[in-house]
Design a protein around this motif. Structure first.
Motif, short mmCIF file in Angstrom:
data_model
loop_
_atom_site.label_atom_id
_atom_site.label_comp_id
_atom_site.label_asym_id
_atom_site.label_seq_id
_atom_site.Cartn_x
_atom_site.Cartn_y
_atom_site.Cartn_z
N ASP A 221 -0.48 3.74 -2.61
CA ASP A 221 -1.84 3.97 -2.64
C ASP A 221 -2.40 5.54 -3.04
O ASP A 221 -3.43 5.81 -3.53
CB ASP A 221 -2.71 3.26 -1.60
CG ASP A 221 -2.72 1.68 -1.67
OD1 ASP A 221 -2.32 1.20 -2.66
OD2 ASP A 221 -3.47 1.21 -0.67
N SER A 222 -1.41 6.24 -2.41
CA SER A 222 -1.90 7.72 -2.55
C SER A 222 -1.58 8.51 -3.82
O SER A 222 -1.80 9.60 -4.32
CB SER A 222 -1.29 8.60 -1.45
OG SER A 222 -0.01 8.45 -1.48
N ASP B 242 0.74 -1.38 0.26
CA ASP B 242 0.05 -0.13 0.06
C ASP B 242 0.95 1.28 -0.12
O ASP B 242 0.23 2.36 0.20
CB ASP B 242 -0.81 0.08 1.33
CG ASP B 242 -0.19 -0.13 2.50
OD1 ASP B 242 0.90 -0.25 2.46
OD2 ASP B 242 -0.82 0.02 3.67
N GLN C 122 3.77 14.87 -4.89
CA GLN C 122 3.74 14.03 -3.97
C GLN C 122 5.39 14.10 -3.23
O GLN C 122 6.08 14.44 -3.92
CB GLN C 122 3.53 12.50 -4.36
CG GLN C 122 2.22 12.21 -5.00
CD GLN C 122 1.11 12.60 -4.05
OE1 GLN C 122 1.10 11.82 -2.99
NE2 GLN C 122 0.08 13.22 -4.35
#
Length: 511
Positions: free
Chosen positions: A164-165, A161, A312
């Motif tokens: 995941d963003s 994960d 990000q």
């Protein structure tokens, strides 16, 4: 005065993930055992064995890579696979090439066969991909393989994960799934790539190296010692069983003997058989069934995407996280393993008036399973020496007709995947020079029985030499396309548990 102990219970040769697994499991299950780990290269990261990608300062990271390049330090390296052209021999940063003997006349060879020499081994430089083997990649005679793989996930800190963003990661998987998933079992469908990485509370990614495998329990173990710049030249064998190791201190040049009840050689798939050969341990299968993974790469530009609302946090100080890492699992019907992730930049020039949305250029890589052959092998010289003074190695490696067929299928398939994701970049996919995968396997292969076709048994103990274990990718006996680290760690778990079990049993009997 020697910096090495005169005797230990277990001597481990090599500090990569497999060697670290032996130290970790023994620290957990036989904490009273004295363990000495020997690594030919220097310590380049803190804690020892940490991934160099976690070094945020670019100059310090580059210096750590250079110090990992052993006798090849300072030679030309290449960062972007797309920059490699046919016939070019360049190593990746942190690694160095086999300088000679990589290709015999009339054979394909492994022109870019490479090594790293540093605490943590190649795990200080790897991509962290930890897919599970499927179909014929699995080792059929190990009934506990899935439990061992679970333990490998624990030791490596595997997650699914971490990305995941990333704004494009779900989109990439959806587009791949549309052309891949029909008629596939659920486990073989397009999914998140299992990665040895976790995200800190501040959002930054931390990539696993051998430091994560060793863990706090090993670092806090007063009976564990790590010795860098220490070349194990041979395994000592007395009365038919392992009795210790001979070590050359690369700081002083002095040679020492360290006695040990058990020896684990986890150097890598080419240097582990080298140590055994120099030790006079030469079973028929030693160095045989050498297995690489031919690799086809391509790139595509995502279509129909908008720039993300905000950048990000960088994964390595340079890469903006947008597309994540997706996995197309190996199947026997489609005998390659796919890894799809964004590139730092396009591998081919784009028009100046055609701005690139951050993260919208994705790289696609397909690794192909090899047709195993007895004569694909690493040989060692009794007269010539390498830069470490060990027997010079020569590789014999040839692609079969089936290998060429699989490669051609991979070239066709990767174009279809690129079209599914977006707009392919460039006229055709690129086939990497053989050896580029760095996933060499099979040279100390595991077998169910001592039939002359394997080097070790199901617990990784070398046939006919009690107390001597081998570890690493070389132990994997099957033709694989998936990244091998998780599997080699799983096999190391089995071997380490065997050592701990035998030791604990002998202690109970002596009470």
């Amino acid at each position: 005065m020697s910096r090495y102990p005169a005797a230990v219970d277990v001597a481990i040769v090599g500090s990569g993930p497999a060697g670290a697994t032996y130290a970790r499991i023994l620290s957990e299950e036989a904490p009273d055992a004295a363990i000495a780990m020997f690594e030919v290269g220097p310590t380049v990261s803190d804690p020892p064995g940490a991934h160099v990608k976690n070094i945020e300062d670019a100059d310090r990271r580059a210096e750590a890579q250079r110090r990992s390049e052993g006798p090849g330090a300072g030679e030309a390296t290449v960062n972007n696979p797309g920059a490699v052209t046919s016939g070019m021999r360049r190593a990746r940063p942190g690694t160095y090439l086999l300088s000679d003997g990589y290709q015999a006349d009339g054979e394909d060879g492994l022109p870019v066969a490479a090594f790293s020499s540093n605490v943590g081994g190649m795990a200080a430089h790897w991509t962290g991909a930890c897919p599970r083997p499927g179909g014929s990649e699995r080792i059929s005679f190990l009934p506990d393989l899935d439990d061992l793989l679970d333990e490998g996930d624990r030791l490596l800190g595997v997650t699914t994960d971490a990305f995941d963003s990333a704004p494009f990661t779900a989109l990439v998987r959806e587009r791949l799934a549309a052309v891949v998933d029909d008629d596939r079992d659920v486990a073989a469908r397009v999914q998140r790539m299992p990665l040895a990485v976790h995200r800190r509370e501040d959002g930054r990614l931390v990539w696993s190296g051998s430091d994560v495998v060793l863990g706090d329990v090993t670092r806090a173990n007063p009976n564990f010692s790590l010795f860098d710049e220490s070349l194990v030249t041979r395994v000592l064998v007395e009365e038919g069983r392992a009795a210790g190791v001979e070590v050359r201190d690369l700081r002083t040049g002095e040679i020492h003997e360290v006695r040990a009840r058990t020896v684990v050689v986890a150097a890598d798939a080419l240097r582990t058989p080298q140590v055994l050969w120099e030790s006079g341990i030469r079973p028929a299968a030693l160095g045989r069934m050498l297995n690489d993974q031919a690799q086809v790469v391509y790139a595509a530009r995502l279509r129909g995407v908008e720039p993300p609302a905000h950048d990000q946090i960088a994964a390595s100080g340079t890469l903006s996280e947008q597309s994540g890492v997706s996995w197309v699992p190996f199947t026997d019907d489609m005998p390659f393993h796919g890894q799809i992730m964004q590139l730092d930049a396009s591998p081919v020039p784009l028009a100046h008036d055609d701005p690139v949305i951050p993260g919208s250029i994705v790289g696609l890589g397909l690794f192909c399973a090899k047709d195993l052959q007895w004569d694909d092998r690493v040989e060692f010289s009794d007269s010539e020496r390498d830069s470490y003074g060990m027997p010079a190695m020569r590789l014999h490696y040839t692609l079969t007709e089936r290998d060429h067929e699989v490669l051609e299928r991979a070239r066709i398939e990767i174009v279809e995947l690129a079209k599914a994701v977006g707009e392919p970049i460039g006229d055709r996919p690129f086939t990497m020079p053989l050896g580029a995968s760095l996933h060499y396997q099979g040279t100390t292969r595991m077998g169910e029985t001592d039939d002359g076709r394997s080097v070790c048994g199901p617990d990784s103990e070398v046939w006919g030499v009690p107390g001597l274990f081998v570890a690493g990718n070389g132990v994997i006996p099957t033709p694989t396309a998936c990244n091998p680290t998780l599997t080699s760690v799983a096999l190391a778990v089995r071997g380490a548990r065997r050592i701990a079990r035998d030791r604990n049993s002998s202690l109970l009997m002596s009470d």
